[in-house]
Write a protein that holds these residues in place. Structure first.
Motif, PDB file in Angstrom:
ATOM      1  N   LYS A  20       0.830  -1.214   0.000  1.00 53.24           N
ATOM      2  CA  LYS A  20       0.000   0.000   0.000  1.00 53.24           C
ATOM      3  C   LYS A  20       0.858   1.255   0.000  1.00 53.24           C
ATOM      4  N   GLU A  21       1.934   1.232   0.785  1.00 54.75           N
ATOM      5  CA  GLU A  21       2.796   2.413   0.908  1.00 54.75           C
ATOM      6  C   GLU A  21       3.507   2.739  -0.407  1.00 54.75           C
ATOM      7  N   LYS A  22       4.062   1.730  -1.079  1.00 58.18           N
ATOM      8  CA  LYS A  22       4.812   2.024  -2.302  1.00 58.18           C
ATOM      9  C   LYS A  22       3.893   2.454  -3.447  1.00 58.18           C
ATOM     10  N   PHE A  23       2.697   1.872  -3.546  1.00 59.06           N
ATOM     11  CA  PHE A  23       1.758   2.293  -4.583  1.00 59.06           C
ATOM     12  C   PHE A  23       1.244   3.707  -4.296  1.00 59.06           C
ATOM     13  N   LEU A  24       0.972   3.998  -3.027  1.00 62.10           N
ATOM     14  CA  LEU A  24       0.495   5.332  -2.663  1.00 62.10           C
ATOM     15  C   LEU A  24       1.566   6.382  -2.932  1.00 62.10           C
ATOM     16  N   ARG A  25       2.825   6.062  -2.638  1.00 62.64           N
ATOM     17  CA  ARG A  25       3.919   6.993  -2.899  1.00 62.64           C
ATOM     18  C   ARG A  25       3.977   7.355  -4.392  1.00 62.64           C
ATOM     19  N   LYS A  26       3.869   6.337  -5.261  1.00 59.07           N
ATOM     20  CA  LYS A  26       3.904   6.579  -6.706  1.00 59.07           C
ATOM     21  C   LYS A  26       2.663   7.338  -7.158  1.00 59.07           C
ATOM     22  N   GLU A  27       1.508   7.019  -6.580  1.00 56.56           N
ATOM     23  CA  GLU A  27       0.276   7.738  -6.919  1.00 56.56           C
ATOM     24  C   GLU A  27       0.404   9.228  -6.593  1.00 56.56           C
ATOM     25  N   LYS A  28       0.913   9.544  -5.421  1.00 56.55           N
ATOM     26  CA  LYS A  28       1.089  10.948  -5.025  1.00 56.55           C
ATOM     27  C   LYS A  28       2.065  11.659  -5.951  1.00 56.55           C
ATOM     28  N   GLU A  29       3.152  10.992  -6.304  1.00 54.98           N
ATOM     29  CA  GLU A  29       4.151  11.581  -7.198  1.00 54.98           C
ATOM     30  C   GLU A  29       3.532  11.930  -8.560  1.00 54.98           C
ATOM     31  N   LEU A  30       2.800  11.002  -9.131  1.00 55.32           N
ATOM     32  CA  LEU A  30       2.208  11.219 -10.457  1.00 55.32           C
ATOM     33  C   LEU A  30       1.058  12.224 -10.412  1.00 55.32           C
ATOM     34  N   THR A  31       0.268  12.191  -9.350  1.00 56.95           N
ATOM     35  CA  THR A  31      -0.825  13.156  -9.195  1.00 56.95           C
ATOM     36  C   THR A  31      -0.266  14.571  -9.083  1.00 56.95           C
ATOM     37  N   ALA A  32       0.832  14.727  -8.362  1.00 54.12           N
ATOM     38  CA  ALA A  32       1.468  16.045  -8.219  1.00 54.12           C
ATOM     39  C   ALA A  32       1.965  16.582  -9.559  1.00 54.12           C
TER      40      ALA A  32
END
Length: 97
Positions: A20-32
């Motif tokens: 969950k943490e690694k997918f969320l980290r990538k999601e936040k990066e791409l959303t930004a």
């Protein structure tokens, strides 16, 4: 036009919190960066999918993936994943972090 990106990476056999943490980290990066992001861990696996079979989860993932313009693989996606390189024709971008 907003580019829709699907995040792909190894999930099977890994601790749920790490996944969950690694997918969320990538999601936040791409959303930004202004992308619309489909995070299958958030949208499928966490919301009841942990009790689904691998096959049922993959049906949901592939359905989401086909709605996207690009697929961004986490760095371990090519090592030990049952689905890396699905042949769908959707552009693939290996995103290493």
């Amino acid at each position: 036009m907003l580019i829709k990106i699907y995040i792909a990476g190894k999930v099977t056999g890994l601790p749920a919190e790490d996944v969950k943490e690694k997918f969320l980290r990538k999601e936040k990066e791409l959303t930004a960066q202004g992308y619309t992001v489909y995070n299958p861990v958030d949208q499928l696996w966490v919301k009841g999918g942990q009790t689904w079979t691998w096959e049922k989860l993959m049906r949901g993932c592939i359905t989401q993936m086909m709605e996207c313009d690009e697929v961004h693989f986490l760095n371990e996606a090519f090592m030990g994943s049952r689905t890396a390189g699905d042949g769908s024709g959707v552009p693939i971008n290996a995103s290493f972090y």
